[in-house]
Design a protein around this motif. Structure first.
Motif, PDB file in Angstrom:
ATOM      1  N   ALA A  71       0.831  -1.215   0.000  1.00 23.11           N
ATOM      2  CA  ALA A  71       0.000   0.000   0.000  1.00 23.11           C
ATOM      3  C   ALA A  71       0.862   1.260   0.000  1.00 23.11           C
ATOM      4  N   LEU A  72       2.177   1.058   0.096  1.00 23.43           N
ATOM      5  CA  LEU A  72       3.083   2.206   0.217  1.00 23.43           C
ATOM      6  C   LEU A  72       2.941   3.197  -0.943  1.00 23.43           C
ATOM      7  N   GLU A  73       2.836   2.657  -2.158  1.00 22.76           N
ATOM      8  CA  GLU A  73       2.764   3.524  -3.343  1.00 22.76           C
ATOM      9  C   GLU A  73       1.599   4.508  -3.242  1.00 22.76           C
ATOM     10  N   GLU A  74       0.457   3.995  -2.795  1.00 20.77           N
ATOM     11  CA  GLU A  74      -0.730   4.853  -2.704  1.00 20.77           C
ATOM     12  C   GLU A  74      -0.522   5.954  -1.648  1.00 20.77           C
ATOM     13  N   PHE A  75       0.106   5.583  -0.544  1.00 18.66           N
ATOM     14  CA  PHE A  75       0.395   6.591   0.489  1.00 18.66           C
ATOM     15  C   PHE A  75       1.325   7.663  -0.056  1.00 18.66           C
ATOM     16  N   LYS A  76       2.360   7.211  -0.763  1.00 18.73           N
ATOM     17  CA  LYS A  76       3.342   8.162  -1.310  1.00 18.73           C
ATOM     18  C   LYS A  76       2.653   9.137  -2.250  1.00 18.73           C
ATOM     19  N   LYS A  77       1.853   8.572  -3.143  1.00 17.62           N
ATOM     20  CA  LYS A  77       1.169   9.411  -4.128  1.00 17.62           C
ATOM     21  C   LYS A  77       0.257  10.408  -3.433  1.00 17.62           C
ATOM     22  N   PHE A  78      -0.475   9.910  -2.424  1.00 19.43           N
ATOM     23  CA  PHE A  78      -1.433  10.766  -1.727  1.00 19.43           C
ATOM     24  C   PHE A  78      -0.727  11.961  -1.091  1.00 19.43           C
ATOM     25  N   PHE A  79       0.384  11.680  -0.426  1.00 16.48           N
ATOM     26  CA  PHE A  79       1.080  12.783   0.246  1.00 16.48           C
ATOM     27  C   PHE A  79       1.797  13.695  -0.742  1.00 16.48           C
ATOM     28  N   GLU A  80       2.245  13.126  -1.850  1.00 18.31           N
ATOM     29  CA  GLU A  80       2.889  13.980  -2.860  1.00 18.31           C
ATOM     30  C   GLU A  80       1.877  14.957  -3.447  1.00 18.31           C
ATOM     31  N   GLU A  81       0.661  14.468  -3.656  1.00 16.57           N
ATOM     32  CA  GLU A  81      -0.400  15.349  -4.186  1.00 16.57           C
ATOM     33  C   GLU A  81      -0.648  16.514  -3.234  1.00 16.57           C
ATOM     34  N   LEU A  82      -0.406  16.263  -1.943  1.00 16.09           N
ATOM     35  CA  LEU A  82      -0.611  17.329  -0.947  1.00 16.09           C
ATOM     36  C   LEU A  82       0.682  18.099  -0.677  1.00 16.09           C
ATOM     37  N   ASN A  83       1.644  17.886  -1.578  1.00 13.95           N
ATOM     38  CA  ASN A  83       2.953  18.542  -1.472  1.00 13.95           C
ATOM     39  C   ASN A  83       3.714  18.201  -0.194  1.00 13.95           C
ATOM     40  N   LEU A  84       3.497  16.995   0.319  1.00 15.74           N
ATOM     41  CA  LEU A  84       4.267  16.535   1.474  1.00 15.74           C
ATOM     42  C   LEU A  84       5.203  15.439   0.976  1.00 15.74           C
ATOM     43  N   LYS A  85       6.479  15.665   1.096  1.00 19.45           N
ATOM     44  CA  LYS A  85       7.441  14.686   0.565  1.00 19.45           C
ATOM     45  C   LYS A  85       7.871  13.730   1.685  1.00 19.45           C
ATOM     46  N   PHE A  86       8.129  12.484   1.294  1.00 19.05           N
ATOM     47  CA  PHE A  86       8.695  11.522   2.246  1.00 19.05           C
ATOM     48  C   PHE A  86      10.178  11.861   2.375  1.00 19.05           C
ATOM     49  N   GLU A  87      10.594  12.148   3.607  1.00 17.92           N
ATOM     50  CA  GLU A  87      11.981  12.584   3.726  1.00 17.92           C
ATOM     51  C   GLU A  87      12.983  11.457   3.925  1.00 17.92           C
ATOM     52  N   ASN A  88      12.542  10.324   4.379  1.00 21.10           N
ATOM     53  CA  ASN A  88      13.478   9.205   4.418  1.00 21.10           C
ATOM     54  C   ASN A  88      12.835   7.980   3.804  1.00 21.10           C
ATOM     55  N   SER A  89      13.601   6.957   3.632  1.00 21.95           N
ATOM     56  CA  SER A  89      13.086   5.821   2.862  1.00 21.95           C
ATOM     57  C   SER A  89      12.499   4.725   3.740  1.00 21.95           C
ATOM     58  N   GLU A  90      12.481   4.937   5.054  1.00 23.76           N
ATOM     59  CA  GLU A  90      11.980   3.859   5.923  1.00 23.76           C
ATOM     60  C   GLU A  90      10.665   4.164   6.607  1.00 23.76           C
ATOM     61  N   SER A  91      10.449   5.450   6.832  1.00 20.24           N
ATOM     62  CA  SER A  91       9.215   5.777   7.551  1.00 20.24           C
ATOM     63  C   SER A  91       8.711   7.157   7.149  1.00 20.24           C
ATOM     64  N   PHE A  92       7.488   7.391   7.536  1.00 23.47           N
ATOM     65  CA  PHE A  92       6.881   8.678   7.258  1.00 23.47           C
ATOM     66  C   PHE A  92       6.608   9.337   8.607  1.00 23.47           C
ATOM     67  N   VAL A  93       7.137  10.535   8.785  1.00 27.31           N
ATOM     68  CA  VAL A  93       6.981  11.197  10.080  1.00 27.31           C
ATOM     69  C   VAL A  93       6.233  12.505   9.879  1.00 27.31           C
ATOM     70  N   ILE A  94       5.222  12.713  10.691  1.00 27.78           N
ATOM     71  CA  ILE A  94       4.497  13.984  10.608  1.00 27.78           C
ATOM     72  C   ILE A  94       4.241  14.459  12.044  1.00 27.78           C
ATOM     73  N   ASP A  95       4.720  15.630  12.359  1.00 28.63           N
ATOM     74  CA  ASP A  95       4.617  16.099  13.749  1.00 28.63           C
ATOM     75  C   ASP A  95       3.234  16.631  14.052  1.00 28.63           C
ATOM     76  N   VAL A  96       2.866  17.652  13.314  1.00 27.29           N
ATOM     77  CA  VAL A  96       1.537  18.222  13.545  1.00 27.29           C
ATOM     78  C   VAL A  96       0.761  18.068  12.236  1.00 27.29           C
ATOM     79  N   MET A  97      -0.377  17.442  12.334  1.00 28.05           N
ATOM     80  CA  MET A  97      -1.156  17.204  11.112  1.00 28.05           C
ATOM     81  C   MET A  97      -1.951  18.464  10.758  1.00 28.05           C
ATOM     82  N   PRO A  98      -1.585  19.142   9.659  1.00 23.94           N
ATOM     83  CA  PRO A  98      -2.346  20.338   9.302  1.00 23.94           C
ATOM     84  C   PRO A  98      -3.802  19.969   9.007  1.00 23.94           C
TER      85      PRO A  98
END
Ligand SMILES: C[S@@+](CC[C@H](N)C(=O)[O-])C[C@H]1O[C@@H](n2cnc3c(N)ncnc32)[C@H](O)[C@@H]1O
Length: 489
Positions: free
Chosen positions: A421-448
């Motif tokens: 399911a990773l691809e769909e998550f990546k695409k979804f966040f890219e559409e929202l202009n949020l880039k995955f900064e590392n290749s192992e996990s996705f970190v988000i501190d405060v969810m806008p």
């Protein structure tokens, strides 16, 4: 206006205002002495599992008992808002607008008045935003995957936009605050109207019904229908207004509220017995999950009226007199009566169809051979449809769990947990202009907020497609079982 917070104080102010204008959950005339229109039969509460804010039973309620009365003067309609003759004549000049466009304009006009609107206590408690189909962005729409649903979402969005464009000339003449002229405001007002209006006979657009629009939805079902028969609540007109077609198509007895001329008020009845504290629900009509999403912005996990449509061959439509809408697979995976009949007729040799018609329409099998052909065709169509969709049921479940984790506030998602399911998550966040900064996990501190809202809509789309695929899978299994049984007999 609706931009204000829905606070306990705000709700209390709404209930006290409602009592002053004659809304009551009691038949006793002195009921509003407490300063609230509720307390005798109902109370406002949060029901996280079924609709959020809603109405609960303040005591045990009997089936068929009246639980709320809202007088005509308290109903928000185009007629009750346009009292100013100047505005009335302005509206008259824009006759081409539909009743719904007019009601939306009226809502924006009242919001424009802010605290000086007589409806202010009501307007300030309306939701700030909605998850109805018109609110879905292009990537969120894509997440439905199934053509019919994508088409419905695109159509809903286009209709809202074109209604707004068509009303702009009138809106511009009304001297409204600039922000009330933009599409976002129109979207909010139109979805308020879509998800909250009740049917009335004198205005096709329906009415907004303070306090009466706090009832959350439960699907009409057979049991309730019979209960209604028993207690004779059979003649109430209809409930939430949104789909006139759905209301017309459904039996009037499926509903549990309506405007009554005899008392000049909108009356709501308990559709069944409720224990004290339980949520009192209203049937807005008979809807599939896609229709619920389109008009009300939610899905029912167990919707007895849901329908899964599959692509049928063009010549099948030609030979059947059934409405296309009746050719579907039920939530339990069994084809609808009409679909089964149409498939039986279509599978029969052309020269025999006329002779078989009677048998087919009575719901009987024509022959074991034709039945096997029907079941094999249906199983194959379900299988191929599932194969052609971009993700599997398993992947969709992972996507829902991943979204769930994010919605629960999990700040770090391990990519290994997402697997395919990773691809769909990546695409979804890219559409929202949020880039995955590392290749192992996705970190988000405060969810806008914008991401939280988008996650909510994305989740609805994925849940819808997951339910669709599950029905097709059940149908595939059902056909295989039937084939096995027939082959043994
Ligand atoms: C007429 S309003 C009901 C009151 C609403 N919950 C409120 O707080 O104002 C209809 C909206 O309530 C929500 N709703 C109603 N029934 C629901 C249900 N069974 N499950 C989830 N949401 C529901 C949907 O957002 C829908 O658009």
């Amino acid at each position: 206006m609706a931009g204000e917070k829905q606070t306990v104080d705000g709700i209390e102010a709404l209930l006290s205002w409602a009592a002053q204008i004659g809304i009551s959950d009691s038949s006793s005339p002195n009921s509003s002495s407490s300063g609230s229109c509720l307390g005798h039969s109902l109370f406002v509460s949060d029901f996280p599992d079924a609709g959020g804010r809603g109405l609960g039973a303040a005591r045990e309620l009997r089936r068929g008992e009246i639980v709320l009365r809202v007088p005509k003067a308290a109903l928000f309609t185009t007629e009750s808002v346009i009292l100013d003759p100047e505005i009335a004549s302005l509206m008259e000049r824009h006759k081409h607008l539909s009743p719904i466009q007019r009601l939306i304009v009226c809502l924006l006009m009242e919001v424009n008045k802010g605290r000086s609107s007589k409806w202010y206590p009501y307007l300030s408690q309306l939701p700030r935003d909605y998850t109805t189909l018109s609110n879905f962005t292009v990537p969120e729409i894509k997440a439905f995957q199934v053509e019919d649903a994508i088409w419905a979402a695109e159509k809903a969005a286009e209709k809202t936009k074109s209604d707004w464009r068509g009303s702009l000339a009138l809106l511009n003449e009304l001297d409204l605050k600039p922000q009330l002229l933009n599409f976002r405001s129109w979207l909010w007002a139109s979805q308020t109207v879509s998800s909250r209006t009740l049917h009335i006979s004198w205005d096709e657009a329906g009415c907004l019904c303070p306090v009466g629009d706090l009832f959350n939805y439960d699907a009409p079902d057979e049991l309730v229908l019979h209960e209604h028969d028993e207690v004779g609540v059979a003649s109430k007109s209809c409930s939430l207004n949104c789909s006139v077609e759905a209301v017309n198509a459904s039996n009037e007895r499926l509903t549990d509220g309506g405007y009554e001329e005899s008392s000049s008020s909108y009356c709501f009845y308990a559709r069944r017995r409720y224990k004290q504290g339980g949520q009192v629900l209203l049937s807005y009509g008979t809807y599939t999950n896609l229709e619920l999403l389109e008009h009300y912005g939610f899905l029912l996990p167990q919707n007895p009226n849901d329908k899964a449509f599959i692509k049928l061959e063009p010549d099948l439509y030609k030979i059947t007199s059934y409405d296309i809408e009746s050719l579907y697979i039920q939530p339990d995976g069994i084809p609808s009566f009409a679909l089964l009949c149409a498939l039986r007729l279509w599978s029969a040799p052309v020269s025999c169809r006329k002779n078989y018609m009677h048998l087919v329409l009575s719901g009987s099998q024509v022959s074991v051979q034709i039945e096997l052909q029907v079941l094999n065709w249906l199983a194959k169509r379900c299988y191929e449809t599932l194969q052609d969709l971009p993700t599997t049921i398993k992947v969709d479940k992972i996507v829902v769990n991943g979204i769930d984790a994010l919605q629960r506030g999990k700040a770090r998602i391990d990519f290994r947990d997402l697997g395919p399911a990773l691809e769909e998550f990546k695409k979804f966040f890219e559409e929202l202009n949020l880039k995955f900064e590392n290749s192992e996990s996705f970190v988000i501190d405060v969810m806008p907020i914008r991401i939280r809202k988008s996650l909510e809509r994305w989740r609805l789309a994925v849940e819808w497609r997951l339910a669709y695929k599950s029905v097709l899978f059940k149908c595939f299994c059902y056909c295989k079982e039937q084939i096995d049984e027939l082959s043994l007999s």
